[in-house]
Write an enzyme that holds these catalytic residues in place. Structure first.
Site, PDB file in Angstrom:
ATOM      1  N   LYS A  71      21.625  32.784 -31.607  1.00 46.43           N
ATOM      2  CA  LYS A  71      20.576  32.636 -32.621  1.00 46.43           C
ATOM      3  C   LYS A  71      19.080  33.198 -32.329  1.00 46.43           C
ATOM      4  O   LYS A  71      18.421  33.552 -33.116  1.00 46.43           O
ATOM      5  CB  LYS A  71      20.377  31.114 -32.907  1.00 46.43           C
ATOM      6  CG  LYS A  71      21.460  30.564 -33.452  1.00 46.43           C
ATOM      7  CD  LYS A  71      21.189  29.115 -34.275  1.00 46.43           C
ATOM      8  CE  LYS A  71      22.252  28.543 -34.959  1.00 46.43           C
ATOM      9  NZ  LYS A  71      22.264  27.104 -35.484  1.00 46.43           N
ATOM     10  N   LYS A 105      26.314  30.099 -43.045  1.00 52.06           N
ATOM     11  CA  LYS A 105      25.356  29.914 -44.103  1.00 52.06           C
ATOM     12  C   LYS A 105      24.274  31.160 -44.350  1.00 52.06           C
ATOM     13  O   LYS A 105      23.596  31.225 -45.168  1.00 52.06           O
ATOM     14  CB  LYS A 105      24.459  28.713 -43.678  1.00 52.06           C
ATOM     15  CG  LYS A 105      25.206  27.401 -43.810  1.00 52.06           C
ATOM     16  CD  LYS A 105      24.611  26.131 -43.042  1.00 52.06           C
ATOM     17  CE  LYS A 105      25.236  25.061 -43.133  1.00 52.06           C
ATOM     18  NZ  LYS A 105      24.553  23.929 -42.313  1.00 52.06           N
ATOM     19  N   LYS A 131      31.701  35.111 -37.547  1.00 54.68           N
ATOM     20  CA  LYS A 131      32.116  33.860 -38.655  1.00 54.68           C
ATOM     21  C   LYS A 131      31.592  33.419 -39.766  1.00 54.68           C
ATOM     22  O   LYS A 131      30.498  33.975 -40.049  1.00 54.68           O
ATOM     23  CB  LYS A 131      31.561  32.765 -37.270  1.00 54.68           C
ATOM     24  CG  LYS A 131      30.955  31.531 -37.696  1.00 54.68           C
ATOM     25  CD  LYS A 131      30.541  30.655 -36.666  1.00 54.68           C
ATOM     26  CE  LYS A 131      28.957  30.117 -36.702  1.00 54.68           C
ATOM     27  NZ  LYS A 131      28.670  29.055 -36.177  1.00 54.68           N
TER      28      LYS A 131
END
Ligand code: AMP
Ligand code: TRP
Length: 333
Positions: free
Chosen positions: A114, A201, A198
């Site tokens: 991230k 969102k 993956k």
């Protein structure tokens, strides 16, 4: 003995098929078993580890509650609440941050992913995020934590923190050591556009995921455009290993129909993807559109959603504030 179940979902919008098959579907079956006590938390404190628009965040909190209920979690049976409304979570997170070691956090792969290349610019909260997650879990003496595969490492960290606290203060069993509950067969749903990433969102292209609020024609279109390869569907699972997009679509099918990959392959081996995709779309539409319709209905009744959270917070607060008092006592406050 009753199982104490705890899990959290971030209110960051676009809840998708990965969230549903990786986590929420499991929440629903745990909720339906009277042997369990379940708590499901909308983790807004986790959401602000990356920047959020306040008005959108507020709506996303309600949408996450609506998604829980629309998917089949019964707020009369399970506690549904909002993390920021129970102050014990932030309090315990500070205390546990004094227990967790830098070396442990430095190993967290989700932070590395991230934060990306420029770690210096990541928020401190993004780094210490797994400690807050440990607090969520440990405050409720949770025994089992249903999550997607990507959260396994955070659960291990939570267990390490619990064990160190129990050892340091010689309070064996004070924090329960929780077990992760991760779907065995197919725990990671991948992007419809790239079988190595993956389903997420935050992926820019909406075609990469099926949102739980998608309409019938959107689902059909996304499955039609989903990436595949030019070979027919194989007859054995091994062959899927080198074909990530095919593996993902077959996996989604098997997860939705509660069957094994072998059985799913049995129905389609030798056929081409267009026939399989038609079948998959139908099954997805059957599963997702009722949820999608219910989410939209529930979102019109904000006061019901807010009241649900209020009731849940009251119950959660009772449990968590007692545990924090005990923590204070143990550490000498
Ligand atoms: P989040 O949206 O990151 O708060 O995730 C909520 C839950 O969904 C967590 O238990 C995740 O592990 C799970 N999850 C998120 N994305 C996926 C995915 N692509 N496949 C399987 N599970 C997922
Ligand atoms: N970190 C989890 C995720 O991104 C969400 C989460 C926060 C959570 N607190 C939790 C999951 C406690 C399980 C238990 O998916």
């Amino acid at each position: 003995m009753k199982k104490k179940i705890f899990s959290g979902v971030q209110p960051t919008g676009n809840l998708h098929l990965g969230n549903y098959l990786g986590a929420i579907k499991n929440f629903v079956s745990l909720n339906n078993d009277d042997k369990n006590e379940c708590i499901f938390c909308v983790v807004d404190l986790h959401a602000i580890t990356v920047s959020q628009d306040p008005a959108i965040l507020r709506e996303n909190i309600r949408e996450t509650v609506a998604t829980f209920i629309a998917s089949g979690i019964d707020p009369k049976k399970s506690i549904i609440f909002n993390q920021s409304q129970v102050s014990a979570h932030s309090e315990a997170a500070w205390i546990l941050s004094c227990i967790a070691r830098m070396g442990w956090l430095n190993r967290m792969t989700q932070f590395k992913e991230k934060a990306g290349k420029d770690k210096e610019k990541a928020s401190v909260g993004l780094y210490s995020y797994p400690i807050l997650m440990a607090s969520d879990i440990l405050l409720y003496d949770s025994t089992h934590v249903p999550v997607g595969n990507d959260q396994k490492q955070h659960l291990e960290l939570c267990r390490d923190i619990a064990q160190k606290f129990n050892n340091d203060f010689k309070v064996e069993d004070f924090f329960k050591i929780p077990e992760p509950l991760i779907q065995k067969e197919f725990s990671r749903i991948m992007s419809l556009k790239d079988g190595s990433k993956k389903m997420s969102k935050s992926e820019l292209s909406d075609l990469s995921r099926i949102n739980l609020t998608d309409e019938e024609d959107q689902i059909m279109n996304k499955i039609k455009k989903a990436k595949t390869d030019s070979l027919p569907i194989p007859s054995n699972v091994k062959e899927l290993n080198s074909r990530p997009e095919a593996r993902n679509l077959i996996g989604i099918y098997s997860s939705l129909t509660n069957s094994t990959l072998e059985n799913a392959l049995g129905n389609f081996s030798g056929k081409n993807f267009s026939e399989f995709k038609e079948n998959l779309s139908e099954i997805l539409i059957d599963k997702i559109t009722p949820i999608s319709n219910d989410i939209k209905k529930l979102l019109k009744d904000k006061s019901y959603l807010d009241k649900t959270l209020e009731d849940g917070c009251e119950k959660a607060n009772k449990i968590a504030s007692k545990k924090v008092k005990k923590i204070h006592d143990i550490i000498g406050f």
